[in-house]
Design an enzyme around this catalytic site. Structure first.
Site, mmCIF file in Angstrom:
data_model
loop_
_atom_site.group_PDB
_atom_site.id
_atom_site.type_symbol
_atom_site.label_atom_id
_atom_site.label_comp_id
_atom_site.label_asym_id
_atom_site.label_seq_id
_atom_site.Cartn_x
_atom_site.Cartn_y
_atom_site.Cartn_z
ATOM 1 N N GLN A 98 0.498 -1.648 0.431
ATOM 2 C CA GLN A 98 0.112 0.502 -0.297
ATOM 3 C C GLN A 98 1.525 1.364 0.398
ATOM 4 O OE1 GLN A 98 -2.329 1.232 3.400
ATOM 5 N NE2 GLN A 98 -3.596 1.213 2.278
ATOM 6 N N TYR A 179 -6.285 11.161 3.683
ATOM 7 C CA TYR A 179 -4.211 11.785 3.499
ATOM 8 C C TYR A 179 -4.165 12.205 2.681
ATOM 9 C CZ TYR A 179 -3.605 8.473 7.393
ATOM 10 O OH TYR A 179 -3.523 7.579 8.748
ATOM 11 N N GLY A 309 -9.174 -7.119 9.148
ATOM 12 C CA GLY A 309 -8.266 -6.041 9.696
ATOM 13 C C GLY A 309 -7.649 -6.441 10.827
HETATM 14 C C1 LIG Z 1 -3.806 -0.970 13.737
HETATM 15 C C2 LIG Z 1 -4.394 -0.344 12.139
HETATM 16 C C3 LIG Z 1 -3.849 0.537 12.218
HETATM 17 C C4 LIG Z 1 -4.283 0.867 10.172
HETATM 18 N N1 LIG Z 1 -3.375 0.890 9.300
HETATM 19 C C5 LIG Z 1 -4.059 1.267 7.813
HETATM 20 C C6 LIG Z 1 -3.212 1.780 7.099
HETATM 21 O O1 LIG Z 1 -2.057 2.082 6.794
HETATM 22 N N2 LIG Z 1 -4.228 2.024 5.845
HETATM 23 C C7 LIG Z 1 -5.495 1.759 5.515
HETATM 24 O O2 LIG Z 1 -5.473 1.735 4.231
HETATM 25 N N3 LIG Z 1 -5.869 1.051 6.698
HETATM 26 C C8 LIG Z 1 -4.917 0.858 7.857
HETATM 27 N N4 LIG Z 1 -6.234 0.735 8.838
HETATM 28 C C9 LIG Z 1 -7.708 0.314 8.243
HETATM 29 C C10 LIG Z 1 -7.828 -1.315 8.017
HETATM 30 O O3 LIG Z 1 -7.461 -1.425 6.611
HETATM 31 C C11 LIG Z 1 -9.256 -1.708 7.895
HETATM 32 O O4 LIG Z 1 -10.243 -0.779 7.403
HETATM 33 C C12 LIG Z 1 -10.222 -0.991 9.229
HETATM 34 O O5 LIG Z 1 -9.270 -2.071 10.453
HETATM 35 C C13 LIG Z 1 -11.397 -1.769 8.968
HETATM 36 O O6 LIG Z 1 -11.596 -3.594 9.002
HETATM 37 P P1 LIG Z 1 -11.823 -4.586 10.209
HETATM 38 O O7 LIG Z 1 -12.703 -4.305 10.945
HETATM 39 O O8 LIG Z 1 -11.408 -5.644 10.078
HETATM 40 O O9 LIG Z 1 -10.821 -4.169 10.856
HETATM 41 C C14 LIG Z 1 -5.476 -0.020 9.685
HETATM 42 C C15 LIG Z 1 -6.323 -0.310 11.207
HETATM 43 C C16 LIG Z 1 -6.304 -1.239 12.200
HETATM 44 C C17 LIG Z 1 -6.008 -1.475 13.274
#
Ligand SMILES: Cc1cc2nc3c(=O)[nH]c(=O)nc-3n(C[C@H](O)[C@H](O)[C@H](O)COP(=O)(O)O)c2cc1C
Length: 356
Positions: A98, A179, A309
């Site tokens: 990414q 961003y 995630g």
């Molecule tokens: C610890 C953490 C770091 C994340 N960092 C990013 C990132 O670097 N880039 C991004 O697009 N989303 C990031 N996200 C969002 C996740 O990609 C995802 O959209 C979000 O966790 C929702 O999915 P979930 O409900 O299955 O956790 C992050 C989420 C978590 C929990």
């Protein structure tokens, strides 16, 4: 009938299942943006995903937004990422990188020579960010000139080339979470009066130009795009997100992108119903899914793959756990961004008894 465990074509790749690991910043790199030796292990543990999308990686040092995050610009960074792609491929996985340029969601203390963060317009975001010395207010960013915008687009192009040189299967453009790309898309952060601001046609121009540059460099079918309409994270506001994202996705037609990744968090309308019919490639849905909700999205044909995630963060063998109905480890938020092994590579896989 398709299920989470059936194969799916994504661009030039056949994924072994439809479970995608979401991009997640984990802050396990050194101060030069080089992933530490823990990082290949972390991703290799999760290679059972049909596709891994890495944490956000800055394409250029001016795009860094958080402490201990990685880049893809220097020879040392490329060499370290090569170890990651090799470790994942050795376990039969697929991995996209990414590309995340944070724009105004940064701080001079994180940037070369204390530089001002860059943005479409000199509008300071509300809020604070973590720096090496603790929480600091965001600052007023430098409004990019047209010449500087062209240079940032070239940074993305170079980063995509380096990602492929480091053995990655493709890249995802991060155009969500407030961003730089979303700062261009959104009226609250983009008040330019030139060809990059004002009308929706002008506000989407930056994202389309980055996608074109990256696609020309590595092939459009290994380029994905992530968006999160109405996420409202990092003080991002758009006056008419339905119009913005409808127009953006209409413009993607014919680009032959590998996929569109849409993560929703409490949006006011069903953007999947709006956007999926407009897009001609693989459609990935993320945001708050569990096995049951993800499976119905696939069975009903509303998504081609489901993005997980925190469940993947805490369960290196998540597909196996879903397949066998085993319980799940619970993610520990305290170690999401903490340096070190704990909460990173020590989440246990199922025991033989559990998997039997
Ligand atoms: C610890 C953490 C770091 C994340 N960092 C990013 C990132 O670097 N880039 C991004 O697009 N989303 C990031 N996200 C969002 C996740 O990609 C995802 O959209 C979000 O966790 C929702 O999915 P979930 O409900 O299955 O956790 C992050 C989420 C978590 C929990």
């Amino acid at each position: 009938m398709n299920s989470l465990f059936s194969q799916v074509q994504l661009g030039r790749y056949t994924l072994s299942n439809r479970m995608v690991m979401a991009p997640m910043t984990r802050s396990r790199s050194d101060d030069s943006g080089v992933p530490t030796e823990l990082v290949p292990t972390y991703y290799a543990q999760r290679a059972g995903a049909g596709l891994i999308i890495t944490e956000g990686v800055f394409p250029v040092a001016l795009g860094k937004g958080y402490v201990r995050t990685p880049g893809i610009e220097t020879a040392e960074q490329v060499a370290a990422w090569k170890q990651v792609s090799e470790a994942v491929h050795a376990r039969g996985g697929r991995i996209f990188m990414q590309l995340m340029h944070c724009g105004r969601i940064s701080h001079p203390s994180l940037l070369p020579n204390g530089a001002q963060p860059q943005a479409p317009s000199a509008i300071k975001p509300a809020g604070q960010t973590w720096t090496a010395t603790g929480l600091e207010d965001f600052v007023t960013p430098h409004a990019l000139s047209v010449v500087e915008i062209a240079s940032v687009i070239e940074d993305y192009r170079r980063a995509a080339r380096l990602a492929v040189e480091a053995g990655f299967d493709g890249v995802e453009l991060h155009a969500a979470s407030g961003y730089l790309p979303e700062q261009f898309l959104s009226t609250g952060s983009n008040q330019r009066t030139d060809e990059y601001g004002g009308s929706v046609e002008n506000r989407v121009r930056f994202v389309l130009e980055v996608l074109n540059a990256v696609s020309t460099e590595i092939g459009s079918d290994r380029v994905g795009l992530k968006i999160s309409p109405e996420m409202n994270f990092n003080d991002i506001v758009d006056a008419n997100p339905q119009e913005t994202y409808t127009y953006l996705v209409e413009q993607l037609r014919g680009l032959n992108l590998g996929y569109l990744h849409v993560a929703l968090f409490g949006a006011s309308i069903d953007y999947h119903a709006l956007l999926r019919p407009l897009f001609d490639g693989s459609y990935l849905i993320g945001g708050g899914l569990d096995q049951h909700s993800a499976e119905s999205l696939i069975v009903d044909g509303r998504a081609d793959a489901a993005v997980f995630g925190s469940a993947f963060l805490a369960n290196p063998d998540l597909p196996e756990r879903f397949r066998t109905g085993a319980g799940l480890n619970v993610p520990n938020k305290d170690t999401f961004y903490a340096p070190g092994v704990e909460g990173y590579i020590d989440y246990p896989a199922m025991s033989p008894a559990q998997s039997a």
